[in-house]
Each structure stands twice: as structure tokens, then as C-alpha cells.
Design a protein around this motif. Structure first.
Motif, mmCIF file in Angstrom:
data_model
loop_
_atom_site.group_PDB
_atom_site.id
_atom_site.type_symbol
_atom_site.label_atom_id
_atom_site.label_comp_id
_atom_site.label_asym_id
_atom_site.label_seq_id
_atom_site.Cartn_x
_atom_site.Cartn_y
_atom_site.Cartn_z
ATOM 1 N N ALA A 5 8.660 8.629 2.868
ATOM 2 C CA ALA A 5 8.178 7.626 1.921
ATOM 3 C C ALA A 5 7.792 8.322 0.622
ATOM 4 N N PRO A 6 7.811 7.596 -0.506
ATOM 5 C CA PRO A 6 7.302 8.194 -1.731
ATOM 6 C C PRO A 6 5.880 8.679 -1.485
ATOM 7 N N GLY A 7 5.570 9.851 -1.915
ATOM 8 C CA GLY A 7 4.271 10.422 -1.647
ATOM 9 C C GLY A 7 4.340 11.414 -0.503
ATOM 10 N N GLN A 19 11.996 -2.655 1.513
ATOM 11 C CA GLN A 19 11.342 -2.517 2.817
ATOM 12 C C GLN A 19 10.019 -1.753 2.717
ATOM 13 N N MET A 20 9.544 -1.538 1.502
ATOM 14 C CA MET A 20 8.300 -0.811 1.283
ATOM 15 C C MET A 20 7.146 -1.781 1.087
ATOM 16 N N GLY A 21 5.977 -1.359 1.510
ATOM 17 C CA GLY A 21 4.737 -2.084 1.272
ATOM 18 C C GLY A 21 3.732 -1.113 0.679
ATOM 19 N N GLU A 22 2.503 -1.570 0.523
ATOM 20 C CA GLU A 22 1.472 -0.727 -0.070
ATOM 21 C C GLU A 22 0.201 -0.839 0.748
ATOM 22 N N LEU A 23 -0.451 0.283 0.972
ATOM 23 C CA LEU A 23 -1.744 0.326 1.645
ATOM 24 C C LEU A 23 -2.784 0.719 0.616
ATOM 25 N N ARG A 24 -3.830 -0.101 0.472
ATOM 26 C CA ARG A 24 -4.939 0.228 -0.428
ATOM 27 C C ARG A 24 -6.191 0.405 0.405
ATOM 28 N N TRP A 54 -13.988 9.561 -3.403
ATOM 29 C CA TRP A 54 -14.474 8.248 -2.978
ATOM 30 C C TRP A 54 -13.916 7.175 -3.912
ATOM 31 N N GLY A 55 -13.694 5.991 -3.406
ATOM 32 C CA GLY A 55 -13.194 4.869 -4.203
ATOM 33 C C GLY A 55 -11.847 4.392 -3.692
ATOM 34 N N TRP A 56 -11.098 3.749 -4.574
ATOM 35 C CA TRP A 56 -9.816 3.147 -4.208
ATOM 36 C C TRP A 56 -8.705 4.181 -4.191
ATOM 37 N N SER A 57 -7.871 4.086 -3.168
ATOM 38 C CA SER A 57 -6.661 4.908 -3.064
ATOM 39 C C SER A 57 -5.520 3.991 -2.670
ATOM 40 N N SER A 58 -4.336 4.267 -3.186
ATOM 41 C CA SER A 58 -3.168 3.435 -2.919
ATOM 42 C C SER A 58 -2.033 4.319 -2.409
ATOM 43 N N PHE A 59 -1.342 3.837 -1.360
ATOM 44 C CA PHE A 59 -0.261 4.600 -0.751
ATOM 45 C C PHE A 59 0.946 3.699 -0.526
ATOM 46 N N PRO A 60 2.110 4.008 -1.105
ATOM 47 C CA PRO A 60 3.333 3.264 -0.767
ATOM 48 C C PRO A 60 3.824 3.719 0.603
ATOM 49 N N LEU A 61 4.097 2.762 1.484
ATOM 50 C CA LEU A 61 4.520 3.077 2.851
ATOM 51 C C LEU A 61 5.672 2.176 3.263
ATOM 52 N N ALA A 82 -13.089 7.215 11.337
ATOM 53 C CA ALA A 82 -12.670 5.868 11.715
ATOM 54 C C ALA A 82 -11.154 5.870 11.874
ATOM 55 N N VAL A 83 -10.644 5.234 12.926
ATOM 56 C CA VAL A 83 -9.205 5.200 13.210
ATOM 57 C C VAL A 83 -8.783 3.756 13.415
ATOM 58 N N ARG A 84 -7.632 3.401 12.846
ATOM 59 C CA ARG A 84 -7.105 2.048 13.023
ATOM 60 C C ARG A 84 -5.599 2.075 12.824
ATOM 61 N N ASN A 85 -4.900 1.257 13.601
ATOM 62 C CA ASN A 85 -3.470 1.023 13.375
ATOM 63 C C ASN A 85 -3.343 -0.143 12.412
ATOM 64 N N VAL A 86 -2.516 0.033 11.394
ATOM 65 C CA VAL A 86 -2.369 -0.968 10.343
ATOM 66 C C VAL A 86 -0.904 -1.366 10.233
ATOM 67 N N ASN A 87 -0.649 -2.665 10.167
ATOM 68 C CA ASN A 87 0.705 -3.169 9.955
ATOM 69 C C ASN A 87 0.962 -3.314 8.465
ATOM 70 N N ILE A 88 2.043 -2.720 7.995
ATOM 71 C CA ILE A 88 2.457 -2.820 6.593
ATOM 72 C C ILE A 88 3.670 -3.732 6.539
ATOM 73 N N TYR A 89 3.647 -4.719 5.660
ATOM 74 C CA TYR A 89 4.741 -5.684 5.533
ATOM 75 C C TYR A 89 5.495 -5.439 4.241
ATOM 76 N N PRO A 90 6.806 -5.619 4.236
ATOM 77 C CA PRO A 90 7.603 -5.364 3.031
ATOM 78 C C PRO A 90 7.140 -6.218 1.858
ATOM 79 N N GLY A 91 6.949 -5.587 0.713
ATOM 80 C CA GLY A 91 6.589 -6.305 -0.503
ATOM 81 C C GLY A 91 5.174 -6.797 -0.559
ATOM 82 N N HIS A 92 4.308 -6.391 0.374
ATOM 83 C CA HIS A 92 2.919 -6.851 0.414
ATOM 84 C C HIS A 92 1.957 -5.686 0.275
ATOM 85 N N VAL A 93 0.754 -6.008 -0.168
ATOM 86 C CA VAL A 93 -0.339 -5.034 -0.247
ATOM 87 C C VAL A 93 -1.278 -5.307 0.912
ATOM 88 N N THR A 94 -1.564 -4.278 1.671
ATOM 89 C CA THR A 94 -2.484 -4.400 2.818
ATOM 90 C C THR A 94 -3.725 -3.599 2.523
#
Length: 94
Positions: A5-7, A19-24, A54-61, A82-94
Motif C-alpha cells: 500500500a502507499p506508505g 480498492q483503497m480506503g483510509e484509516l484515520r 499525538w493527534g490525528w494520523s491518516s493511513f491509506p490502506l 490497545a488492539v483492534r481489527n478494523v474493516n477498511i472499505y474502498p473509497g471510505h474513511v474509517t
């Protein structure tokens, strides 16, 4: 075939931008714990770690499920994990 992925997070993906989404992620702490102003956060995405302030971080996934682990770097190693599984959807910000 696995593509990065980019990054450079080394995730499986089609490589197609549609098919890429974004995690913030927003990391924060209670201000009276002032010592944490001198610490950074450690964000791991599928085992690939990056230190962020600290603060906002954004990751294309790529779309799919990703394991996210967040902690802060303290004197004796990562703390407050803290651990969590996150679903990333195409074209959406999660």
C-alpha cells in the motif's frame, strides 16, 4: 501477488486505487498526565510499526480487515497497548 500500500505497510491489496480506503486515528491523553507530552505513539498496522506524534494520523490502506495496535513509547517500552481489527472499505474513511 502481494502489493504494498502507499506508505509501505506491506498489506495485501489489488493495487487499484479504487480498492483503497483510509484509516484515520486520533491519539490523545488527559493533559494532567503532562509527562506524556514528551512521549510519542507507536501505531502498528498488520505488524508494521511507525512512531507518530499525538493527534490525528491518516493511513491509506487497501480494502479488507487489518489489525491495528496502538501504544505509547515510555521509559521501559510500549505502554497502554490497545488492539483492534478494523474493516477498511474502498473509497471510505474509517
Amino acid at each position: 501477488m502481494a502489493m504494498q500500500a502507499p506508505g509501505g505497510y506491506g498489506m495485501q491489496g489489488a493495487g487499484d486505487p479504487s480498492q483503497m480506503g483510509e484509516l484515520r486515528i486520533n491519539t490523545s491523553f488527559f493533559p494532567l498526565l503532562w509527562i506524556l507530552f514528551f512521549c510519542t505513539t507507536r501505531i502498528e498496522i498488520n505488524g508494521h510499526a511507525i512512531n507518530r506524534p499525538w493527534g490525528w494520523s491518516s493511513f491509506p490502506l487497501p480494502a479488507g480487515t487489518h489489525q491495528i495496535r496502538i501504544a505509547f513509547n515510555y521509559m521501559f517500552g510500549p505502554q497502554g497497548t490497545a488492539v483492534r481489527n478494523v474493516n477498511i472499505y474502498p473509497g471510505h474513511v474509517t
